[in-house]
Design a protein around this motif. Structure first.
Motif, PDB file in Angstrom:
ATOM      1  N   HIS A 690      34.082  54.912  46.681  1.00 54.08           N
ATOM      2  CA  HIS A 690      35.212  54.260  47.337  1.00 54.08           C
ATOM      3  C   HIS A 690      35.661  53.038  46.538  1.00 54.08           C
ATOM      4  N   ILE A 691      34.704  52.235  46.088  1.00 59.24           N
ATOM      5  CA  ILE A 691      35.041  51.019  45.346  1.00 59.24           C
ATOM      6  C   ILE A 691      35.658  51.366  43.999  1.00 59.24           C
ATOM      7  N   ASP A 692      35.150  52.405  43.341  1.00 54.52           N
ATOM      8  CA  ASP A 692      35.716  52.809  42.045  1.00 54.52           C
ATOM      9  C   ASP A 692      37.176  53.235  42.192  1.00 54.52           C
ATOM     10  N   LYS A 693      37.476  54.025  43.218  1.00 54.39           N
ATOM     11  CA  LYS A 693      38.861  54.459  43.431  1.00 54.39           C
ATOM     12  C   LYS A 693      39.741  53.292  43.852  1.00 54.39           C
ATOM     13  N   LEU A 694      39.189  52.367  44.628  1.00 56.88           N
ATOM     14  CA  LEU A 694      39.940  51.174  45.029  1.00 56.88           C
ATOM     15  C   LEU A 694      40.274  50.316  43.818  1.00 56.88           C
ATOM     16  N   CYS A 695      39.305  50.116  42.939  1.00 56.38           N
ATOM     17  CA  CYS A 695      39.540  49.304  41.731  1.00 56.38           C
ATOM     18  C   CYS A 695      40.584  49.946  40.828  1.00 56.38           C
ATOM     19  N   SER A 696      40.522  51.268  40.727  1.00 49.94           N
ATOM     20  CA  SER A 696      41.509  51.980  39.908  1.00 49.94           C
ATOM     21  C   SER A 696      42.917  51.793  40.476  1.00 49.94           C
ATOM     22  N   LYS A 697      43.036  51.839  41.803  1.00 54.01           N
ATOM     23  CA  LYS A 697      44.334  51.680  42.453  1.00 54.01           C
ATOM     24  C   LYS A 697      44.877  50.261  42.248  1.00 54.01           C
ATOM     25  N   ILE A 698      44.010  49.259  42.379  1.00 52.38           N
ATOM     26  CA  ILE A 698      44.433  47.865  42.250  1.00 52.38           C
ATOM     27  C   ILE A 698      44.779  47.530  40.801  1.00 52.38           C
ATOM     28  N   SER A 699      43.998  48.077  39.868  1.00 47.84           N
ATOM     29  CA  SER A 699      44.216  47.759  38.452  1.00 47.84           C
ATOM     30  C   SER A 699      45.609  48.160  37.986  1.00 47.84           C
ATOM     31  N   ARG A 700      46.156  49.242  38.573  1.00 47.42           N
ATOM     32  CA  ARG A 700      47.500  49.676  38.181  1.00 47.42           C
ATOM     33  C   ARG A 700      48.573  48.680  38.599  1.00 47.42           C
ATOM     34  N   PHE A 701      48.256  47.784  39.525  1.00 49.84           N
ATOM     35  CA  PHE A 701      49.259  46.840  40.038  1.00 49.84           C
ATOM     36  C   PHE A 701      49.168  45.469  39.367  1.00 49.84           C
ATOM     37  N   VAL A 702      48.217  45.300  38.442  1.00 48.35           N
ATOM     38  CA  VAL A 702      48.063  43.999  37.790  1.00 48.35           C
ATOM     39  C   VAL A 702      49.279  43.663  36.944  1.00 48.35           C
ATOM     40  N   TYR A 703      49.757  44.626  36.186  1.00 41.34           N
ATOM     41  CA  TYR A 703      50.908  44.363  35.304  1.00 41.34           C
ATOM     42  C   TYR A 703      52.169  43.992  36.089  1.00 41.34           C
ATOM     43  N   PRO A 704      52.544  44.736  37.172  1.00 44.83           N
ATOM     44  CA  PRO A 704      53.694  44.286  37.975  1.00 44.83           C
ATOM     45  C   PRO A 704      53.526  42.876  38.535  1.00 44.83           C
ATOM     46  N   LEU A 705      52.312  42.506  38.919  1.00 47.34           N
ATOM     47  CA  LEU A 705      52.082  41.142  39.428  1.00 47.34           C
ATOM     48  C   LEU A 705      52.283  40.103  38.327  1.00 47.34           C
ATOM     49  N   TRP A 706      51.967  40.485  37.098  1.00 47.11           N
ATOM     50  CA  TRP A 706      52.177  39.558  35.978  1.00 47.11           C
ATOM     51  C   TRP A 706      53.674  39.393  35.671  1.00 47.11           C
ATOM     52  N   ARG A 707      54.442  40.473  35.855  1.00 47.86           N
ATOM     53  CA  ARG A 707      55.871  40.437  35.555  1.00 47.86           C
ATOM     54  C   ARG A 707      56.699  39.762  36.643  1.00 47.86           C
ATOM     55  N   LEU A 708      56.330  39.969  37.911  1.00 50.93           N
ATOM     56  CA  LEU A 708      57.178  39.533  39.021  1.00 50.93           C
ATOM     57  C   LEU A 708      57.486  38.042  39.059  1.00 50.93           C
TER      58      LEU A 708
END
Length: 871
Positions: A690-708
Motif C-alpha cells: 500500500h505504501i509503495d503504491k501511495l508513494c508512486s502516486k504522490i511522486s508523480r505530483f511533485v513536478y506539478p507542485l514545483w511548477r504551480l
C-alpha cells in the motif's frame, strides 16, 4: 561524442557530485535544439543511497531548465526488473521530477542495468542486440518531432444561456405563478406533470440555447499581451544579431534581455492566473482549472468513434448509442426473480414506518444541500437554476412530495435516466471496456432525499441494519470497516489461531437487485402500506436511454445522439440518492449465513474465518463460501470468481496451509495481498504494498507542485497539495501510519513540500512545515487516530471497566496485552496509546473544537515521528 555539424557545450557539474570509483557524470547541452544529454555511471556494489542522493540533486538542477528536453543515460547497476527496495526508491526519485523510465527489457543477461531516462512524454526506448561488450545490448531512444499544431475536435457547442438577466427573468416568471392548477389536482402523478410542464415552459423560454465557440484548451495563452509579443520579437532580433555577428557585446546584450524576458513571462502568467481565480465566483474550481492547465495531466478523448460488435465495426453515433443501451439492459435482464420463495434467515420488525409530512423549510434545506454539478437529467434542468428559485418553489414542492407520500405514487416523469458510457481501460472499440454513468433529474433527487431521511431514521431507530454494514450510513466509513476487519484478524493471529480472509467480488451488484425481493424484504423490515407502495412506484417502469456525443465534420459542431428508450426491470437506479440505501437493505441478511466476522461496505464483502480447532479447516471454509454463494444466487446476485480471493493471515514466520478453496468446479485463487476499500492489505499486515503504491502516486505530483507557485500563486499550489497529496496520505493512515515502511511516505511528502517552496533536496523541511501550517506525516497520523477515537469511543474500553482495583487514571483507555509485535503495532493498540498521551484539556473538548485545537497543537509541535510524540 557528437557530430561535427552540431553545436554543443559541455556541462560543468559541481565537484562534490563526482566521486571516483563510485559515481561518474558528464553531459552536454545542445543550445540550438534545447536539448541536454547526460551520462551517469555507478560502479557495482557501491553505496546506493549515495547514488540516489546525487541523482536527486542532479534532477533538481535540471528541473530549473523547464524548456529543455533532457535525456539521462548510463549504467546505473540497478535492476528495475527485480522487485527490491532499491528499485522502488529509484523509481520514486525519477517520478518526482517528471522523468520517464524508457528501458524495461534485459540489458545484461536477465537484468536491466543500463537505463535511459527522459522528460519527453512520447519518446520510445528500445534495446538493440549488438553483443559488442559484456552488456549484450545497446539502448536507443527515439524522440518524436511535432510537425503540426493540435486541432481541437469540436469548435462549437450548444449551451443554455444562464446569464444574470436570464436568471432574473426566470425568477420573475416563477414568482408570478400561483400554481393553482397544481394545488387543485388530487392525483400525485398528474399534479407533478402540471408543475413540470409549467416549470420547463418558462425554463426553455428564459434560457435559450445558444451556439458557443470553443477555445483550444491546449493553447490557453491568454496571458500573452501585445507588449509581450513585441518583447518576444525584440528577443528574436537580438538573438539573430548575436548569431550573425558572433561578438561578445551582442551575446551579453541578448543573454541579459532574454533573462529579463523570462521573468516577465512568468510574472505575466502568474498575474493572469491570480486575476482569473480572484474574479471567479467559485475560487476552488478556478484554482483547479489553473492546476489542470499547467500540470502534466493527459486529457483523453471522450468521443466514442467506433465500436466492434459481431465482427462488424459501427461508426454511426446513433447505432452506437442503441448498441450500448441494448448491451447495458441485456446484462441484467436474465434470470430475474419474479416469484419470491425465500428460505434464508431474516429478522422481522413488527414496527411500521410512518412518513411524516414535509414542509417548506425542509425542502429548502434539501435543495441548498444538493451538489452544484453541471450534469443534468433528460429535462436539462440544472441544480444552479433550482437553487436560484428555491424559495419560490419550496412550498409547491413540499405539497407535491406530501401528495406523493399519501398516495404512494412516485412521479412518472422522474423515472427516466440518461446513460453516458464512460471508458475504463483496454481496447476502446469493445463494449465491455465501458461503464454506464446514469444521470437522473434534479427534481427526482429532492423527492428521494425527503423519503431517504425518513427511511434511514426508521431503520437506525429499530437497529434493522447489521452493525457489520458500514456503507452509506451516518457515522460509518471505510476507515471504520477496515479497522474492524484488521482488528478481528489480528485478535485471532495474536491467539495463534490460523485465520483466513475471503474477499468476495460481486458483478454489477446494484444492477442485479430484484425489485420483487427488495420490496418483500422492505415489508419484513417494517416498510409497509403507502411507503411500500411508494417504493414500488419508484422502482417499476423505469426508463433509460444512452446519449453519446459526436462532432459534425463540416460545421465542427458538437452534436448529441440519443438511443431508443428501454425499460429497466431490475436493479436500483444508479446516480440516485435512494439507491444505495435500498441496496444495503437488500443485502442486510447476508450476515445470517454464518457466525464469522463480516466486513461490509455496500457490495464490498470480506469474511474472516478463524480455525476453531475444526477437524477439517479446508472443508469449513468451503462450506461457508457455499452458503454465501447460495444466498447470493437466491438474491439474484452474481459472484465474480476470477476476482474473488482469499488470504491466509499470520506472522512472517508462520507457515501457510495447503488449502483447496473452490466454488463448484472453479478454484478460488489464493493471494498474499489484495485491494479492499482502496487499501492494499497483505497477509502479515505490513502495509508495504500500500505504501509503495501511495508513494508512486504522490511522486508523480511533485513536478506539478514545483511548477504551480511559479505560474500562479502559493495558495493555489497549496490547494493542489491538500486536494491531492494530503488527501491520499490521509486515506487509510489510521491503519498503515505506524508501519515499518511509513518513512517512505514521509520522504515522498517532504519532496512535495520542497517542491512547493522551490528549495533544494538538502534543505530541512521542518521550518517549511511550520510556515505552511502543514501537518507532517506523523502529526497527520496522530490527528486521524485522535479523531477516530473521539468519534468511535464505543469501540474502546476504559481502565475502570477492566480493572477490579483502583487505578491512577481510571478514565484512560484500557490497553489489552498483546503477544505478537504484529498486533502491538496495529491500529487498535496505537489508538489507545496515542489518545491516552493526548493532553487532558484537549480530550475534554467537544468534537468540532477538538478537531480544531488538536490540528493547531500538532502543527505547532511538528512531530517527525511517533516516538517523538509518545516520548
Amino acid at each position: 561524442m557528437c557530430r561535427n555539424n552540431i553545436a554543443f557545450k559541455k556541462i560543468s557539474f559541481p565537484t562534490n557530485l563526482r566521486q571516483t570509483y563510485y559515481f561518474e557524470i558528464c553531459g552536454i547541452e545542445l543550445s540550438d535544439a534545447k536539448f541536454i544529454i547526460i551520462c551517469i555511471y555507478r560502479t557495482p556494489n557501491s553505496n546506493v543511497e549515495l547514488f540516489l542522493d546525487h541523482l536527486e540533486k542532479i534532477l533538481f538542477y535540471l528541473g530549473r531548465k523547464t524548456k529543455h528536453r533532457v535525456v539521462i543515460t548510463g549504467d546505473f547497476n540497478i535492476d528495475i526488473l527485480k522487485d527490491t527496495n532499491i528499485k522502488e526508491q529509484f523509481i520514486r526519485v525519477v517520478q518526482a521530477f517528471n522523468f520517464i523510465i524508457h528501458i524495461q527489457e534485459p540489458t545484461r543477461g536477465c537484468a536491466c542495468l543500463d537505463q535511459i531516462l527522459s522528460n519527453i512524454p512520447h519518446a520510445q526506448g528500445e534495446t538493440l542486440n549488438l553483443n559488442l561488450s559484456d552488456h549484450n545490448t545497446g539502448q536507443l531512444l527515439t524522440v518524436p518531432i511535432q510537425t503540426k499544431k493540435y486541432i481541437p475536435y469540436a469548435q462549437y457547442i450548444k449551451r443554455r444561456d444562464f446569464n444574470k438577466d436570464n436568471m432574473l427573468k426566470f425568477h420573475e416568471c416563477i414568482s408570478q405563478l400561483s400554481w393553482s392548477e397544481v394545488y387543485d389536482e388530487s392525483n400525485a402523478d398528474q399534479a407533478f406533470d402540471r408543475f413540470h410542464d409549467l416549470f420547463t415552459l418558462f425554463y426553455n423560454l428564459c434560457f435559450p440555447i445558444k451556439k458557443i465557440k470553443l477555445k483550444p484548451k491546449t493553447n490557453r495563452l491568454y496571458w500573452i499581451s501585445k507588449g509581450i509579443k513585441v518583447s518576444s520579437n525584440t528577443k528574436r532580433n537580438l538573438r539573430y544579431q548575436y548569431y550573425k555577428q558572433r561578438n561578445f557585446g551582442c551575446k551579453r546584450k541578448y543573454l541579459n534581455y532574454n533573462k529579463i524576458f523570462k521573468r516577465c513571462l512568468l510574472t505575466a502568467q502568474k498575474l493572469c492566473n491570480q486575476k482569473f481565480i480572484e474574479s471567479s465566483k467559485n475560487k476552488c474550481r478556478a484554482s483547479w482549472n489553473v492546476i489542470k492547465d499547467n500540470s502534466v495531466m493527459i486529457n483523453n478523448d471522450k468521443l466514442i468513434k467506433n465500436i466492434s460488435y459481431n465482427n462488424t465495426i459501427l461508426n454511426e453515433p446513433l447505432d452506437i448509442a442503441n448498441l450500448f443501451n441494448n448491451y447495458f439492459i441485456n446484462l441484467t435482464q436474465s434470470n430475474v426473480i419474479t416469484n419470491v420463495t425465500y428460505n434464508h434467515k431474516m429478522d422481522i420488525n413488527n414496527h411500521s414506518i410512518f412518513l411524516s409530512p414535509t414542509n417548506d423549510i425542509e425542502v429548502l434545506k434539501i435543495i441548498m444541500k444538493l451538489n452544484s454539478t453541471t450534469s443534468v437529467g433528460y429535462d436539462n434542468i440544472t441544480t444552479k437554476v433550482i437553487k436560484n428559485v428555491s424559495k419560490l418553489i419550496s412550498s409547491i414542492l413540499s405539497h407535491l412530495i406530501n401528495l406523493s407520500f399519501t398516495s404512494g405514487i412516485f412521479p412518472t416523469k422522474l423515472k427516466t435516466s440518461v446513460i453516458k458510457p464512460i471508458y475504463k481501460k483496454g481496447d476502446k472499440s469493445l463494449l465491455n471496456n465501458y461503464r454506464p454513468i446514469a444521470l437522473i433529474p434534479v427534481l427526482s433527487k429532492i423527492f428521494e432525499k425527503a423519503i431517504y431521511v425518513r427511511i434511514a431514521n426508521f431503520i437506525e431507530k429499530h437497529n434493522i441494519l447489521t452493525p457489520d454494514q458500514n456503507g452509506f450510513r451516518k457515522n460509518k466509513s471505510t476507515s471504520l470497516s477496515a479497522f474492524n476487519l484488521i482488528n478481528s484478524i489480528l485478535q485471532s493471529v495474536d491467539k495463534r489461531v490460523r485465520t483466513t480472509g475471503v474477499f468476495f467480488d460481486l458483478s454489477k451488484a446494484f444492477d442485479f437487485v430484484s425489485h420483487e425481493l427488495l420490496l418483500w424484504k422492505c415489508e419484513k423490515y417494517g416498510i409497509r402500506g403507502c411507503p411500500l407502495d411508494w417504493l414500488q412506484s419508484y422502482l417499476v417502469d423505469r426508463k433509460q436511454y444512452v446519449e453519446i456525443s459526436s462532432v459534425n465534420p463540416i460545421t465542427l459542431e458538437e452534436e448529441y445522439f440519443k438511443s431508443d428508450i428501454k425499460y429497466n426491470k431490475v436493479g436500483v437506479p444508479q446516480g440516485s440518492i435512494l439507491g444505495p440505501l435500498l441496496f444495503i437493505i437488500y443485502i442486510n441478511d447476508i450476515t445470517k449465513t454464518s457466525n464469522y466476522q463480516y466486513s461490509l461496505f455496500a457490495d464490498d464483502i470480506a469474511l474472516v474465518i478463524p480455525d476453531n480447532l475444526s477437524d477439517n479447516y479446508n472443508e469449513t471454509i468451503n462450506e461457508t463460501i457455499d452458503k454465501i454463494v447460495v444466498w447470493l444466487n437466491d438474491n439474484n446476485l452474481q459472484i465474480n470468481v476470477a476476482k474473488t480471493k482469499y488470504i491466509q493471515f499470520g506472522n512472517r514466520g508462520s507457515n501457510k496451509l495447503n488449502l483447496n478453496i473452490k466454488y463448484k468446479s472453479e478454484t478460488i485463487a489464493e493471494t498474499d495481498s489484495i485491494k479492499f476499500l482502496g487499501i492494499h492489505l497483505d497477509r502479515c499486515c505490513t502495509w508495504k504494498e500500500h505504501i509503495d503504491k501511495l508513494c508512486s502516486k504522490i511522486s508523480r505530483f511533485v513536478y506539478p507542485l514545483w511548477r504551480l507557485p511559479k505560474i500562479s500563486s502559493l495558495p493555489t499550489a497549496l490547494k493542489a497539495y491538500h486536494g491531492y497529496v494530503a488527501s491520499n496520505l490521509r486515506y487509510g493512515i489510521l491503519l498503515w501510519g505506524n508501519s515499518v515502511d511509513h518513512n517512505k511516505a514521509f520522504i515522498a511528502q517532504k519532496r512535495c513540500i520542497r517542491a512547493l517552496c522551490g528549495v533544494s533536496p538538502e534543505t530541512s523541511c521542518k521550518p517549511l512545515f511550520k510556515d505552511l501550517k502543514i501537518l507532517t506525516l506523523a502529526s497527520m497520523y496522530i490527528y486521524e487516530v485522535c479523531i477516530f477515537v473521539k468519534t468511535h469511543m464505543q469501540l474502546f474500553d476504559k481502565k475502570k471497566d477492566n480493572c477490579n482495583f483502583l487505578t491512577r487514571h481510571p478514565e484512560k483507555l484500557y490497553l489489552p496485552i498483546s503477544r505478537t509485535a504484529m498486533r502491538s503495532r496495529n491500529a487498535y493498540h496505537m489508538c489507545v496509546k496515542i489518545y491516552n498521551r493526548l493532553p487532558d484539556d484537549l480530550k475534554r473538548l467537544q468534537l468540532l473544537k477538538f478537531k480544531k485545537h488538536v490540528h493547531h497543537w500538532l502543527s505547532e509541535k511538528c512531530f517527525y515521528s511517533i516516538k517523538e510524540f509518545l516520548g
